[in-house]
Motif scaffolding. Structure first.
Motif, PDB file in Angstrom:
ATOM      1  N   ASP A   1      40.358 -68.158  -9.427  1.00 42.17           N
ATOM      2  CA  ASP A   1      38.540 -69.000  -8.802  1.00 42.17           C
ATOM      3  C   ASP A   1      38.736 -69.889  -8.014  1.00 42.17           C
ATOM      4  O   ASP A   1      39.839 -70.573  -8.084  1.00 42.17           O
ATOM      5  N   GLU A   2      37.758 -69.795  -7.397  1.00 43.70           N
ATOM      6  CA  GLU A   2      37.512 -71.383  -6.065  1.00 43.70           C
ATOM      7  C   GLU A   2      36.083 -72.293  -6.481  1.00 43.70           C
ATOM      8  O   GLU A   2      35.075 -70.998  -7.047  1.00 43.70           O
ATOM      9  N   VAL A   3      36.634 -73.188  -6.710  1.00 42.51           N
ATOM     10  CA  VAL A   3      35.494 -74.104  -7.135  1.00 42.51           C
ATOM     11  C   VAL A   3      35.827 -75.211  -5.699  1.00 42.51           C
ATOM     12  O   VAL A   3      36.141 -75.655  -4.953  1.00 42.51           O
ATOM     13  N   ILE A   4      34.282 -74.982  -5.143  1.00 42.12           N
ATOM     14  CA  ILE A   4      33.609 -76.157  -4.189  1.00 42.12           C
ATOM     15  C   ILE A   4      33.684 -77.156  -4.493  1.00 42.12           C
ATOM     16  O   ILE A   4      32.873 -77.373  -5.855  1.00 42.12           O
ATOM     17  N   THR A   5      34.228 -78.480  -3.932  1.00 37.28           N
ATOM     18  CA  THR A   5      33.794 -79.678  -4.138  1.00 37.28           C
ATOM     19  C   THR A   5      33.884 -80.341  -3.274  1.00 37.28           C
ATOM     20  O   THR A   5      34.435 -80.228  -1.800  1.00 37.28           O
TER      21      THR A   5
ATOM     22  N   THR B   1      32.027 -67.570  -1.389  1.00 38.14           N
ATOM     23  CA  THR B   1      32.445 -66.382  -1.619  1.00 38.14           C
ATOM     24  C   THR B   1      32.555 -65.544  -2.894  1.00 38.14           C
ATOM     25  O   THR B   1      32.440 -65.997  -3.944  1.00 38.14           O
ATOM     26  N   PRO B   2      33.117 -64.595  -3.056  1.00 33.93           N
ATOM     27  CA  PRO B   2      32.873 -63.649  -4.701  1.00 33.93           C
ATOM     28  C   PRO B   2      33.871 -64.096  -5.046  1.00 33.93           C
ATOM     29  O   PRO B   2      33.618 -63.828  -6.269  1.00 33.93           O
ATOM     30  N   LYS B   3      34.859 -65.369  -4.745  1.00 32.75           N
ATOM     31  CA  LYS B   3      35.857 -66.472  -5.559  1.00 32.75           C
ATOM     32  C   LYS B   3      35.106 -67.286  -6.646  1.00 32.75           C
ATOM     33  O   LYS B   3      36.128 -67.726  -7.270  1.00 32.75           O
ATOM     34  N   THR B   4      34.591 -67.412  -5.767  1.00 26.04           N
ATOM     35  CA  THR B   4      33.651 -68.732  -6.129  1.00 26.04           C
ATOM     36  C   THR B   4      32.872 -68.706  -7.250  1.00 26.04           C
ATOM     37  O   THR B   4      32.038 -67.549  -7.527  1.00 26.04           O
ATOM     38  N   LYS B   5      33.164 -69.430  -8.200  1.00 30.21           N
ATOM     39  CA  LYS B   5      32.962 -69.617  -9.943  1.00 30.21           C
ATOM     40  C   LYS B   5      32.414 -70.822  -9.997  1.00 30.21           C
ATOM     41  O   LYS B   5      31.348 -71.174 -11.198  1.00 30.21           O
TER      42      LYS B   5
ATOM     43  N   VAL C   1      41.417 -72.480  -7.448  1.00 27.70           N
ATOM     44  CA  VAL C   1      41.560 -73.042  -5.690  1.00 27.70           C
ATOM     45  C   VAL C   1      40.489 -74.181  -5.022  1.00 27.70           C
ATOM     46  O   VAL C   1      39.128 -73.844  -4.832  1.00 27.70           O
ATOM     47  N   PRO C   2      40.568 -75.419  -4.753  1.00 29.61           N
ATOM     48  CA  PRO C   2      39.852 -75.984  -4.509  1.00 29.61           C
ATOM     49  C   PRO C   2      39.085 -75.949  -2.902  1.00 29.61           C
ATOM     50  O   PRO C   2      40.304 -75.336  -1.903  1.00 29.61           O
TER      51      PRO C   2
END
Length: 367
Positions: free
Chosen positions: A78-82, A123-127, A100-101
């Motif tokens: 999963d992607e996590v934005i920071t 993205t579609p992977k961002t959770k 994934v950061p």
């Protein structure tokens, strides 16, 4: 004048020492050192102060982030934005759960996540998104939550530096799905050892976090999932219970100290002062200026020679650390800030004369 540290806890300790010693004695006499009454009551008192339904005490702010991600269901890949302009623990927690950061640059005024850049990174992977209320200033949570809701994303607030800060009348950490706090000794609400906590209005998240902190069990020796040993110990909880009722007073002291710095430094050329946005109560965990024209190191060295402690938070943006540099990400604002920021001494009881001395030496150094 004696050396001025970046943080001086002596006034706080001297004032609280009788209460602290009494609390230590009570814990010793009670003989319960792990998950006792002080931990339970601190959770209740912190939840009441923050006006949130659930609080789970943990052994560090880093563990709070890791456990929050797992409790919220973040999985491998999963992607996590920071933000890249924060302490490593924020991104480290994402990597620890094998997510994934994804870094999004910050605003030059607030040092917080730049929401104008956020949607392009989804993205579609961002959770999930982990905003950081850096140096004690809450970011624009209303806009962030609107974006997150529209995209179906979780928001886990990193409030390590902002305990007690307000955003439009609500406490930072209680607006997203989960809020994560650190009680490292230097924090606005600090223990005298490691400590942390997460808060949430989601009962399922709270229950899973409570399981994860004790090896994944609801009942001792009946483990359901793989968890951690991440308990806030009883002595630290007792200390935090003594300090929690003072947090508003101490945060007000930090704000007053920041206002004095602002007045004293207002017309000093070559620096940029901290920015406080509208509708927030910045609690100034750090008072961080920017030093222009490549003069930061020289100023820091000059102040050190005068016995004035300063710190650079942070000399290397997270995306430039060895663990993440293969991403080849470009974060120009964070990279510029890393070369300019300088945090000055601040604590609630700092004397105006000490601040005047510091500013005098800054002016002399920049001439």
């Amino acid at each position: 004048m004696k050396r001025i540290p970046i943080l001086d806890l002596s006034s706080e300790i001297n004032e609280l020492k009788p209460q602290l010693l009494n609390a230590f004695e009570n814990v010793l006499d009670n003989g319960v050192f792990i998950m006792g009454d002080n931990v339970k009551r601190f959770e209740e008192e912190a939840a009441a102060y923050l006006d949130t339904p659930y609080a789970v005490a943990l052994n560090s702010g880093t563990d709070a982030l890791v456990i929050a991600l797992l409790a919220a269901g973040i999985q491998e890949g999963d992607e996590v934005i920071t933000t890249p302009f924060t302490f490593f623990a924020t991104a480290e927690a994402i990597s620890q759960v094998r997510a994934v950061p994804v870094f999004v640059d910050v605003e030059p005024e607030t040092y917080n996540l730049n929401l104008d850049l956020l949607e392009a990174a989804i993205t579609p992977k961002t959770k999930a998104i982990i905003p950081v209320h850096l140096f004690g200033q809450p970011m624009d949570m209303q806009r962030l939550m609107s974006i997150a809701k529209e995209r179906g994303l979780l928001v886990i607030e990193d409030v390590a530096q902002a305990f007690g800060a307000d955003y439009k009348g609500r406490k930072a950490g209680t607006i997203g799905d989960i809020g994560c706090y650190s009680f490292f000794p230097s924090k606005n609400l600090g223990a005298y050892g490691d400590g942390g906590m997460l808060v949430t209005a989601n009962k399922a998240f709270a229950e899973k976090a409570a399981m994860l902190r004790v090896h994944g069990s609801r009942k001792k020796y009946y483990n359901e999932i793989a968890g951690f040993n991440s308990r806030l110990d009883e002595l630290q909880a007792a200390i935090l219970r003594i300090k929690l009722p003072r947090i508003e007073e101490w945060n007000a002291g930090r704000r007053a100290a920041a206002a004095r710095y602002g007045q004293l430094l207002e017309h000093v050329e070559g620096i940029i002062l901290p920015w406080e946005t509208a509708d927030v109560k910045h609690v100034y965990h750090q008072y961080t200026i920017r030093v222009n024209d490549g003069k930061r190191e020289a100023l820091q060295q000059r102040l050190e020679a005068e016995g004035i402690g300063t710190m650079v938070y942070y000399p290397v943006p997270v995306h430039k650390l060895p663990i993440y540099e293969s991403m080849n990400a470009a974060m120009p604002v964070s990279e510029q800030l890393a070369g300019e920021v300088l945090s000055l001494p601040i604590w609630p009881q700092i004397e105006p004369s000490v601040q005047q001395f510091i500013v005098q030496k800054i002016i002399e150094a920049l001439r």
